[in-house]
Write a protein that holds these residues in place. Structure first.
Motif, PDB file in Angstrom:
ATOM      1  N   LYS A 150       0.826  -1.208   0.000  1.00  0.00           N
ATOM      2  CA  LYS A 150       0.000   0.000   0.000  1.00  0.00           C
ATOM      3  C   LYS A 150       0.860   1.259   0.000  1.00  0.00           C
ATOM      4  O   LYS A 150       0.500   2.271  -0.625  1.00  0.00           O
ATOM      5  N   LYS A 153       2.031   1.755  -3.493  1.00  0.00           N
ATOM      6  CA  LYS A 153       0.931   2.154  -4.364  1.00  0.00           C
ATOM      7  C   LYS A 153       0.553   3.616  -4.140  1.00  0.00           C
ATOM      8  O   LYS A 153       0.285   4.355  -5.099  1.00  0.00           O
ATOM      9  N   GLU A 154       0.506   4.044  -2.878  1.00  0.00           N
ATOM     10  CA  GLU A 154       0.084   5.404  -2.565  1.00  0.00           C
ATOM     11  C   GLU A 154       1.143   6.447  -2.905  1.00  0.00           C
ATOM     12  O   GLU A 154       0.832   7.525  -3.404  1.00  0.00           O
TER      13      GLU A 154
END
Length: 263
Positions: A150, A153-154
């Motif tokens: 995550k 991805k962020e």
């Protein structure tokens, strides 16, 4: 009345089961002539039961005309929705109102999975899979992979890795390996904490249930109830701590900091 007596007898027989090493899964494997690790079989069984509970809740919701209106009294649907509200409030508190809906599914799943794995050890003839290090290490690695994925991805993989280098470029050679090491230790610390506490709780419960007072087993004198309540509290706290730490790691991994504001 007969059912109540049978239930009490089953609960009080925990000391006999624990002392003799008897488990229902072990007996079933002996009967079927199979030999799979008990913690793996128990963990799979818990996953199947939780999946079935999810489908049952989905069926009940689809059969309701207005899902906003709760059922009357204590029902399966109300219990599931109360759990959902509790987890969502924790997501709001740690991750914020913006990210809470994004990570709610992961948080709700990891908590109920660990809690169910812990609490099954209170049932006579079952051992908690979280008492085994390989199970807790797998859960820790799952959390580790999730919050790192995550974060990439962020923020993007390059920007995510820059956070490990610190705010000063000339200190990156020293800070980067320290930050990487501290991050890689997280799944191990999660695993050891959960494993150690559940193993200790199970040993304490077994020890006290085998104590005798004036020739009578403490379990037969009603002394088992406080230890069952303590065990239930430990099961909840350990699942809660694991989940909260996972949310904190997600928050740290996905936070949008300027490079100069690192840490």
């Amino acid at each position: 009345m007969k059912k109540n007596i049978a239930l009490i007898t089953l609960l009080l027989s925990t000391n006999t089961l624990a002392a003799g090493g008897f488990t229902w899964l072990g007996a079933a494997q002996e009967a079927l002539h199979t030999h799979y690790p008990w913690h793996v079989v128990t963990f799979v069984l818990i996953g199947i039961l939780l999946t079935a509970a999810g489908f049952l809740y989905r069926m009940k919701i689809s059969a309701v005309t207005n899902p906003v209106i709760p059922d009357k009294g204590i029902t399966f649907r109300n219990i599931v929705e109360a759990y959902g509200k509790f987890i969502y409030s924790q997501c709001n508190a740690v991750l914020g109102t913006k990210d809470a809906p994004v990570y709610f599914k992961f948080v709700a799943t990891i908590f109920i999975l660990i809690f169910a794995s812990n609490i099954i050890g209170l049932i006579p003839g079952f051992l908690p899979p979280t008492e085994h290090l390989s199970t807790t290490l797998a859960l820790g690695c799952f959390s580790f992979i999730y919050f790192n994925a995550k974060g990439c991805k962020e923020l993007g993989t390059i920007n995510y890795l820059k956070h490990f280098a610190g705010p000063l470029w000339y200190m990156a050679v020293l800070i980067f390996p320290i930050e990487i090491l501290s991050t890689c230790i997280r799944p191990v610390s999660l695993a050891l904490r959960l494993n150690g506490n559940m193993m200790g709780d199970h040993k304490v419960l077994t020890t006290f249930l085998n104590l005798e007072v004036m020739g009578f087993k403490i379990a037969w004198l009603g002394g088992a109830i406080p230890f069952y309540l303590l065990g239930l509290l430990v099961c909840f706290i350990q699942a809660y701590v694991f989940t909260m730490l996972s949310m904190v790691y997600i928050s740290l991994a996905t936070a949008h900091h300027d490079h100069a504001e690192h840490h």
